[in-house]
Every structure is written in structure tokens, then in C-alpha cells.
Design an enzyme around this catalytic site. Structure first.
Site, short mmCIF file in Angstrom:
data_model
loop_
_atom_site.label_atom_id
_atom_site.label_comp_id
_atom_site.label_asym_id
_atom_site.label_seq_id
_atom_site.Cartn_x
_atom_site.Cartn_y
_atom_site.Cartn_z
N CYS A 1 84.49 0.78 -27.21
CA CYS A 1 85.14 1.34 -28.30
C CYS A 1 85.99 0.61 -29.38
O CYS A 1 86.51 -0.36 -29.02
CB CYS A 1 86.23 2.59 -27.52
SG CYS A 1 85.73 3.57 -26.49
N ARG B 1 81.03 -2.51 -30.87
CA ARG B 1 81.73 -2.24 -29.89
C ARG B 1 81.43 -1.02 -29.01
O ARG B 1 82.04 -0.71 -28.19
CB ARG B 1 83.31 -2.27 -30.41
CG ARG B 1 83.67 -3.32 -31.03
CD ARG B 1 85.47 -3.21 -31.35
NE ARG B 1 86.06 -3.00 -30.16
CZ ARG B 1 86.72 -4.19 -29.64
NH1 ARG B 1 86.41 -5.40 -30.14
NH2 ARG B 1 87.34 -4.20 -28.28
N TRP C 1 82.16 4.02 -26.98
CA TRP C 1 81.23 3.71 -25.77
C TRP C 1 81.83 4.64 -24.75
O TRP C 1 82.63 4.25 -24.16
CB TRP C 1 81.34 2.09 -25.60
CG TRP C 1 80.31 1.72 -24.45
CD1 TRP C 1 79.04 1.40 -24.77
CD2 TRP C 1 80.44 1.40 -23.15
NE1 TRP C 1 78.27 0.89 -23.59
CE2 TRP C 1 79.20 1.08 -22.66
CE3 TRP C 1 81.67 1.66 -22.05
CZ2 TRP C 1 78.98 0.96 -21.29
CZ3 TRP C 1 81.37 1.38 -20.89
CH2 TRP C 1 80.02 0.79 -20.44
N ASN D 1 91.13 3.63 -26.63
CA ASN D 1 89.93 2.49 -25.94
C ASN D 1 90.46 2.40 -24.81
O ASN D 1 91.63 1.88 -24.66
CB ASN D 1 90.02 1.48 -26.94
CG ASN D 1 89.21 0.33 -26.41
OD1 ASN D 1 88.28 0.45 -25.41
ND2 ASN D 1 89.26 -0.92 -26.48
N GLY D 2 89.81 2.39 -23.58
CA GLY D 2 90.21 2.16 -22.31
C GLY D 2 89.78 3.11 -21.30
O GLY D 2 89.11 4.00 -21.49
N GLU E 1 68.42 -16.28 -19.07
CA GLU E 1 68.84 -15.76 -20.49
C GLU E 1 67.69 -14.98 -21.29
O GLU E 1 67.70 -14.07 -21.89
CB GLU E 1 69.34 -16.90 -21.28
CG GLU E 1 69.87 -16.57 -22.66
CD GLU E 1 70.91 -15.57 -22.77
OE1 GLU E 1 71.32 -15.39 -21.80
OE2 GLU E 1 71.41 -15.10 -23.87
N LYS F 1 67.76 -11.23 -22.55
CA LYS F 1 67.63 -10.90 -23.87
C LYS F 1 66.48 -9.74 -24.06
O LYS F 1 66.47 -8.72 -24.69
CB LYS F 1 67.14 -11.99 -24.96
CG LYS F 1 68.23 -12.83 -25.03
CD LYS F 1 69.22 -12.68 -25.96
CE LYS F 1 70.51 -11.95 -25.40
NZ LYS F 1 71.50 -13.15 -24.84
N GLU G 1 67.39 -6.35 -22.62
CA GLU G 1 68.55 -5.59 -23.43
C GLU G 1 68.06 -5.18 -24.82
O GLU G 1 68.14 -4.02 -25.22
CB GLU G 1 69.77 -6.27 -23.44
CG GLU G 1 69.96 -7.49 -23.99
CD GLU G 1 71.24 -8.19 -23.90
OE1 GLU G 1 72.42 -7.53 -23.75
OE2 GLU G 1 71.39 -9.44 -24.12
N HIS H 1 57.24 -17.88 -3.26
CA HIS H 1 57.84 -17.34 -2.05
C HIS H 1 57.89 -15.61 -2.10
O HIS H 1 58.78 -15.22 -1.72
CB HIS H 1 59.03 -18.05 -1.76
CG HIS H 1 59.21 -19.28 -1.63
ND1 HIS H 1 58.56 -19.88 -0.50
CD2 HIS H 1 59.48 -20.38 -2.46
CE1 HIS H 1 58.63 -21.13 -0.48
NE2 HIS H 1 59.06 -21.73 -1.62
N LYS I 1 79.52 -4.38 -27.07
CA LYS I 1 79.83 -5.61 -27.19
C LYS I 1 80.72 -6.22 -26.34
O LYS I 1 80.77 -7.29 -25.75
CB LYS I 1 80.12 -6.04 -28.68
CG LYS I 1 80.44 -7.61 -28.95
CD LYS I 1 78.87 -8.28 -29.00
CE LYS I 1 78.76 -9.65 -29.13
NZ LYS I 1 77.74 -10.27 -28.96
C1 F6R Z 1 73.97 -10.47 -23.14
C2 F6R Z 1 75.62 -10.17 -23.58
C3 F6R Z 1 76.35 -9.89 -22.41
C4 F6R Z 1 77.75 -10.66 -22.60
C5 F6R Z 1 78.55 -10.30 -21.20
C6 F6R Z 1 79.99 -11.14 -21.40
O1 F6R Z 1 73.44 -10.46 -24.60
O2 F6R Z 1 75.89 -10.28 -24.87
O3 F6R Z 1 75.63 -10.03 -21.20
O4 F6R Z 1 77.32 -11.93 -22.50
O5 F6R Z 1 78.99 -8.78 -21.46
O6 F6R Z 1 80.74 -10.93 -22.44
P1 F6R Z 1 81.70 -11.98 -22.92
O7 F6R Z 1 81.13 -13.19 -23.39
O8 F6R Z 1 82.32 -11.40 -24.26
O9 F6R Z 1 83.02 -11.96 -21.78
#
Ligand code: F6R
Length: 620
Positions: free
Chosen positions: A2, A27, A77, A103-104, A488, A492, A495, A511, A615
Site C-alpha cells: 500500500c 507498492r 496491496w 497501510n498496514g 536468484e 526472477k 515472479e 539426488h 515492493k
Molecule cells: C524479489 C524481491 C523480493 C525482496 C524481498 C525483501 O525480486 O524483490 O524478494 O527482495 O521482499 O525485500 P526488502 O529487501 O525490501 O526487505
């Protein structure tokens, strides 16, 4: 999670708010809405889905509606209640005069709903947030606080449990907005004859660089002429003034199709800026002195806590710190950490890695670590966010604002910052000689130029992605520091392209996971340098042969000059040579391009806003 914004001043509040929501949409993008108050009325417009749906609606209702100079806005969100029009914010009281955005999570919302329902209030949404506007209306319309906006707000917030940033507006008090924050972010923007509130500075960066950060449990009242900050009892307190050091261009796409592509291209600068000022030619320097040399020497264990990509950067911290410092490092997903009762004491260093500095799981892990007497060092990209505020010390990454929901440049900056922590520990504990540290630093400093050179692999990655055809699943393999890179890369792809993807240590394949290999299954293999641990390189070459023999199509990431892998690669992406430990700072880059393009091939055009994600994840 949010985004919220408020404006009071001479401009058209609707325009300021819609623009701000555009910059904060990363967000959350399940719904958006705004409310404008002027001369005794509140007008609301809100819509499920992305911001474009709201702007279409605003166009339909015409410019004469929503005109005014006091307004609040929200991009959601979803937590409580599906992403529908009714559940979109702002929420408005039954008399149409009180409006809120939130937000929250209000944890006691069920009890408050029951109380309001028993009093005959009809709630229009399934959200936890809506109770706040009805409580405000009740306080403002009757009883001791009648007609007193501030007293009414204080009374409401003191009844709420959980985490919240709430913005309150009342039609009978145009020109005034009151906000409260507990455990979720809120920044004040101080303009000239106008004031702003935002979940982050992107909300008002266009208009002012002067911002004020609020402490936990703060209330702020803004009018066009200024602001007052107080605690939840109404007692005056102060915030921390700061100057925003990035400009509007940093929050805009700058000619790229997406923020994500722009941010991938910004990685040389992100790493360079993160390293800047941390080595004076002889010594590695951390930002804050709250962690003394004596502290650094006293630790007998390190924990790294983080989530998602930040967690993957933490895995690399483990490799680096154990290798350079000979200190045991445990890395833990932050959401598991405190529930597992980890062994922590004053000799434990907890490194909390978070781009946003808001992630609730990481924040709670930090709080738990501090309660147990451990020292906490935050690695964070957001100045003044909650995690660095609560930590004992902070090392800021200087990646600049990251708007694309999938982390790219912040991830590489985190890896660089984690390596700085490792080198600072090695220096303080004498596990590396100064000339060895100088040598490692020189390798680190050479990385931004190497990333720059590597960015030219973008076209090759696009071609590979287009050549792959339809994909149902994709595997990523690595060994040593290549393993976190594989994780990683898989994250990517999941998502962005919504494709099943998994990262494995290549040696683990036989395994179990090798059963997944079938004809034409694409497998990415991150190959360690043949100039590093020789046996590791030859073992992964064998692993590639094993999967090729079973029909997999291999996309091999290998350094320039590594000829041994050539016969086994369907596609070969070359990366510049560097030492083994630095390789993740390069090998990650093609995986970002691949994920972005495969997403496009799968029809997901808006790679900045993958479905279901946000985010900053400010709920546990
Ligand atoms: C993946 C991604 C998330 C963040 C995770 C932690 O692309 O962006 O997995 O890395 O939500 O977020 P922060 O770093 O803001 O604590």
C-alpha cells in the site's frame, strides 16, 4: 505494500495525488483511489485494478468533480478483503464526511466491526481499515471530542492494535489532514505554502526535497502553512529533517520500456555508489561508529536475516565472511528466525539485509535479535526506514530508488555491501592482511566497469528467450557462490514470467531433481571460473553433460576464455573474468535480462508489477 499520499496547498489536489499514486504504484496495485475535501464535502473516486482504471474513471466523471485543495490517495496491496471497488480506499463514513486511507493491518478490526455494527453502522467493505473512518465520524459527531478533529483522531488511534499508517480527512476541516503511524512508513514533505505526506518520498519528489521522517507512534497534522508532530497522547515531539538526494528523473523510466530494465542498466552505478567512501586506500570504513572495533572483534557468530532476493544476497555474505573472516555465519529467512528460538547473545552479530528497510518479517527478526542482546547491523537502501532506525548500525546501499517490484540493482548493491561488511570484519579481526584486503577491494572496484561491459549481453538474452519457445518449467544450477545466483535467477523468472523455476546446487541434482529433466527442458548453468577451484569447475562440466545426455537444453553462463564448456552449451553467455567470490555480481545480470524477456514472451508486458506482489512487504 500500500502506498499512501496526502496533499494540502494551492494546487489541484486531484492532480498531485494521481501523479503521486503513479510513482508509488509499485507498492501495491490491486486498487487505487482518492478523496478530495473542500467546502463541507468529501468526494471519492476509487477502482479495483491498476491505476489506469482509476484515471479512466476520473475522466468519465469529469474534471469538475474531485476539485479541491485537500486530498488523500491510496494504492492497495490487498490483505483483508479481495481487490474490489468496495474494498478500495479511501473509506468514507456513513455521513459522507470522514475519509481515511490505511497501510498496514488493524489486528483488532473484528472487535471494532462488531462494536460499530451493534451501534447500527453499516460497513461497506470487507477490509480491516474501514472501521477507522466510522470511529472517526462517531468521535467527531458526538461525546467529549465533538467537533475536535485532532482529539477525535487521537481517540481513534489509541483504540487500534496492529501496524498502521492512517491518513484522516474531514469535510468540516478542509485544509487539514491528520496522520498517524505505527510500524509502517510515513514521510512528511515540506513545501513552500504546501505540505505533503507519503509512504515514501516518491510521493512528493516533484515538489520538494525537504522531508521529515517520523519516529514510531507519531501523529502529524498538516495544513498548507506547516506541520505539527506529536505522540499518540498529543504531546509535541520532533521528527528528523532530511534532504532528498535523488531527483524526479530517478523515479521515472528515462526512456526505458520498464523501470526494471532501467534499473538493470543502473547496476554499474548502484555498485559503484555503494562502494564509494568505504575504502581510503588502506582501511575499509563502515558508515556508523555504533559498531566499534571492540564489538567487531568480540563476535563469535554472525546471523544474516533477510527475505527473497535480499536473502540470496545474504547467502553470498555467508560465503564471503566465512572465507575471509573464518567466523561461522548462519543465514536465515527472516520470517522463520524468531519463531525458531535461535541462539543469540551479545557476541552475535545479526546482519539484517533489506532494500526497503520496511519488510515486516525482517523488522521483527531485528527486534527479536535485539531483545536477545545481539548487535544488529542493517544493510539497507532506504534512508531513515524502520529497520536501520532500530538497528545498532547501518550500512546504506546506494542503489537509488528501486521501483520495479523485482529487485535487480538493489540486489547487486546488497551483495557489494555484504562484502564490505565481510572485509571490515576481516580487517578488524586480522584474518586478512592489509595487502590482501587491498587486493580484494581492487577486484570489487573493478566490478562496475565489468557489469557495464556485460550489459551488452541484453540482445543475446532476448534472442535466447525468444528461441526457447513455450516453457513450463526451468531449472537453474550453480555451485559455490553460483548456487545463490541460481536461486536468484529462478526467483526472477517465477515472479516475472509466472513459470515454475527452481534453483539447485548442481551437485545435488543427481539426488532427486534430475528426475525432472526431460527433452528440451531449459536449464541454466552458472559455471564457476576454471581459474578458481579447479575441481569445482570440472565437476560442473560433468553435471552439464549429465543433463544434456537426458535431453535438457542448456543455457550456460561462463567466463570469457572458459573453452571447456563450449561443447555442452546450447547457448553460451560470456561474462567478464573476475575472482570466484565476485562472480555473482556479474553472473546475475544475464539472468535478469532472461527473466524479463521470457516474461514478455509469456505475455506479461508489465514486468514492473508482477501479479500478487508488492515492493515493500509490511505485513508478516
Ligand atoms: C524479489 C524481491 C523480493 C525482496 C524481498 C525483501 O525480486 O524483490 O524478494 O527482495 O521482499 O525485500 P526488502 O529487501 O525490501 O526487505
Amino acid at each position: 505494500m500500500c502506498g499512501i499520499v496526502a496533499y494540502v496547498g494551492p494546487r489541484d489536489a486531484r492532480d498531485v495525488i494521481v501523479d503521486a499514486l503513479g510513482r508509488m504504484e509499485y507498492r501495491g496495485y490491486d486498487s487505487s483511489g482518492l478523496a478530495v475535501a473542500d467546502s463541507g464535502r468529501v468526494e471519492v473516486c476509487k477502482r479495483a485494478g491498476k491505476l489506469a482504471n482509476l484515471t479512466d474513471l476520473i475522466e468519465q466523471v469529469g474534471p469538475e468533480t474531485l476539485s479541491g485543495h485537500t486530498g488523500i490517495g491510496h494504492t492497495r496491496w490487498a490483505t483483508h478483503g479481495r481487490p474490489t471497488d468496495a474494498n478500495a480506499h479511501p473509506h468514507v463514513s456513513a455521513d459522507g464526511k470522514a475519509a481515511i486511507v490505511h497501510n498496514g493491518i488493524i489486528e483488532n478490526s473484528a472487535v471494532l466491526r462488531d462494536e460499530l455494527t451493534a451501534q447500527g453502522v453499516e460497513l461497506a467493505s470487507d477490509t480491516d481499515s474501514e472501521v477507522a473512518c466510522h470511529l472517526l465520524a462517531r468521535e467527531f459527531n458526538q461525546g467529549d471530542n465533538k467537533g475536535d478533529f485532532l482529539a477525535s483522531v487521537l481517540s481513534v488511534i489509541n483504540r487500534l492494535e496492529g501496524a498502521f499508517t492512517l491518513l484522516f480527512m474531514h469535510a468540516d476541516r478542509p485544509g487539514e489532514i491528520i496522520a498517524a503511524r505505527r510500524s509502517t512508513p510515513l514521510i512528511v514533505g515540506v513545501g513552500d505554502g504546501e505540505m505533503f505526506l507519503g509512504s515514501d518520498v516518491a510521493a512528493f519528489i516533484e515538489f520538494t526535497r525537504h522531508a521529515v521522517e517520523l519516529t514510531q507512534d507519531s501523529v502529524v497534522r498538516i495544513t498548507a502553512d506547516g506541520h505539527e508532530i506529536m505522540d499518540f497522547t498529543g504531546r509535541a515531539i520532533t521528527g528528523r529533517d532530511f534532504t532528498i538526494d535523488w531527483d524526479l528523473a530517478a523515479a521515472e523510466k528515462g526512456g526505458y520500456d520498464s523501470f526494471m530494465l532501467k534499473e538493470i542498466h543502473e547496476q554499474p552505478a548502484a555498485v559503484r555508489d555503494t562502494l564509494a567512501g568505504h575504502f581510503d586506500g588502506n582501511r575499509v570504513l563502515l558508515d556508523e561508529q555504533n559498531l566499534t572495533g571492540a564489538d567487531m572483534r568480540s563476535f563469535d557468530k554472525v546471523y544474516v536475516v533477510a527475505c527473497g532476493s535480499a536473502y540470496h544476497s545474504g547467502l553470498l555474505a555467508k560465503y564471503a565472511i566465512e572465507h575471509w573472516v573464518r567466523l561461522p555465519v548462519e543465514i536465515e529467512v527472516a520470517s522463520e528466525f524468531r519463531y525458531r528460538d535461535p541462539v543469540l547473545d551479545s557476541r552475535t552479530l545479526v546482519v539484517a539485509v533489506s532494500q526497503s528497510g520496511e519488510t515486516a518479517d525482517t523488522l521483527e527478526a531485528v527486534r527479536h535479535a535485539k531483545e536477545q542482546g545481539a548487535k544488529v547491523l542493517a544493510v539497507c537502501n532506504t534512508n531513515g526506514a524502520q529497520i536501520p532506525r532500530e538497528a545498532d548500525a547501518v550500512l546504506y546501499t546506494h542503489a537509488g530508488p528501486e521501483i520495479g517490484v523485482a529487485s535487480t540493482k538493489a540486489f547487486l548493491a546488497q551483495v557489494a555491501a555484504n562484502y564490505i561488511v565481510g572485509l571490515a570484519l576481516a580487517q578488524e579481526r586480522g584474518t586478512k592482511y592489509p595487502d590482501e584486503i587491498r587486493e580484494i577491494w581492487a577486484e570489487l572496484e573493478a566490478i562496475p566497469a565489468k557489469i557495464e561491459a556485460l550489459l551488452t549481453c541484453e540482445q543475446q538474452c532476448l534472442d535466447i528467450a525468444r528461441g526457447l519457445g513455450a516453457i513450463r518449467t526451468m531449472l537453474f544450477l550453480g555451485r559455490g557462490v553460483g548456487f545463490p545466483v541460481a536461486l536468484e535467477g529462478a526467483l526472477k523468472l517465477k515472479e516475472l514470467a509466472y513459470i515454475h523455476a527452481e534453483g539447485f546446487p548442481a551437485g545435488e541434482l543427481k539426488h532427486g531433481p534430475i528426475a525432472l529433466i526431460e527433452d528440451d527442458l531449459p536449464v541454466v548453468v552458472v559455471v564457476p571460473s576454471p581459474r578458481g577451484v579447479k575441481v569445482l569447475h570440472s565437476k560442473i562440466v560433468s553435471n552439464i553433460q549429465e543433463i544434456r545426455a537426458r535431453g535438457a537444453k542448456t543455457i550456460v553462463i561462463a567466463e570469457q576464455g572458459d573453452d571447456a564448456v563450449e561443447p555442452y552449451a546450447n547457448w553460451l553467455i560470456r561474462i567478464p573474468q573476475t575472482s570466484s567470490i565476485m562472480q555473482p555480481l556479474l553472473a546475475t545480470v544475464p539472468l535478469q535480462f532472461l527473466a524479463a524477456e521470457i516474461a514478455r514472451q509469456c505475455g506479461n508486458e508489465d514486468i514492473d508489477k508482477p501479479r500478487n506482489l508488492a515492493k515493500s512487504v509490511t505485513v508478516e
